[in-house]
Design a protein around this motif. Structure first.
Motif, PDB file in Angstrom:
ATOM      1  N   MET A   1      55.887  44.729  64.857  1.00 33.51           N
ATOM      2  CA  MET A   1      55.934  43.086  65.880  1.00 33.51           C
ATOM      3  C   MET A   1      56.792  43.027  66.230  1.00 33.51           C
ATOM      4  N   GLN A   2      58.317  43.749  66.154  1.00 34.88           N
ATOM      5  CA  GLN A   2      59.424  42.909  66.309  1.00 34.88           C
ATOM      6  C   GLN A   2      59.313  42.854  68.048  1.00 34.88           C
ATOM      7  N   LYS A   3      59.223  44.908  67.922  1.00 33.94           N
ATOM      8  CA  LYS A   3      58.902  44.936  69.605  1.00 33.94           C
ATOM      9  C   LYS A   3      57.975  44.330  70.578  1.00 33.94           C
TER      10      LYS A   3
ATOM     11  N   GLU B   1      56.996  41.428  70.314  1.00 35.21           N
ATOM     12  CA  GLU B   1      57.160  40.114  69.673  1.00 35.21           C
ATOM     13  C   GLU B   1      58.708  40.471  71.275  1.00 35.21           C
ATOM     14  N   LYS B   2      60.234  41.031  70.990  1.00 33.59           N
ATOM     15  CA  LYS B   2      60.932  41.260  72.227  1.00 33.59           C
ATOM     16  C   LYS B   2      60.257  41.116  73.487  1.00 33.59           C
ATOM     17  N   TYR B   3      59.487  41.694  73.489  1.00 34.03           N
ATOM     18  CA  TYR B   3      59.065  41.839  75.110  1.00 34.03           C
ATOM     19  C   TYR B   3      58.110  41.234  75.634  1.00 34.03           C
ATOM     20  N   TYR B   4      57.454  40.583  74.985  1.00 33.34           N
ATOM     21  CA  TYR B   4      56.589  38.995  74.708  1.00 33.34           C
ATOM     22  C   TYR B   4      57.865  37.525  75.979  1.00 33.34           C
ATOM     23  N   CYS B   5      58.870  37.605  74.573  1.00 27.42           N
ATOM     24  CA  CYS B   5      59.464  36.578  74.725  1.00 27.42           C
ATOM     25  C   CYS B   5      60.247  36.627  75.961  1.00 27.42           C
TER      26      CYS B   5
END
Length: 89
Positions: free
Chosen positions: A1-3, A5-9
């Motif tokens: 999920m962190q990856k 989230e990084k893409y979405y941000c």
């Protein structure tokens, strides 16, 4: 999920930037001509439908892979079917 989230941000931070064009594979798959025309226009490059059709022929799944929408699990070019991942998820 962190990856994810990084893409979405990264995506969200560029939404209103005048120098960023969001190009989705699905758009290219469904209407290559208009999606590619938009890319050329965004880059301020000369383009014509003839040039874009030539790009399509050179990059079409069948021409690149030498086969139709047939699974080859050992190939980086699997099936060329948009959204097929959802069938197996």
């Amino acid at each position: 999920m962190q990856k994810l989230e990084k893409y979405y941000c990264g995506y969200a931070s560029t939404l209103n930037s005048p120098n960023v064009l969001l190009v989705k594979y699905e758009d290219l798959h469904q209407n290559f001509l208009s999606a590619t025309r938009a890319i050329f226009e965004f880059l301020d490059l000369a383009q014509s439908d003839t040039i874009i059709r030539h790009c399509y022929e050179k990059t079409h799944f069948r021409n690149v892979s030498g086969r139709g929408h047939i699974e080859n699990r050992d190939s980086a070019r699997r099936k060329g079917v948009c959204g097929d991942w959802g069938t197996y998820l």
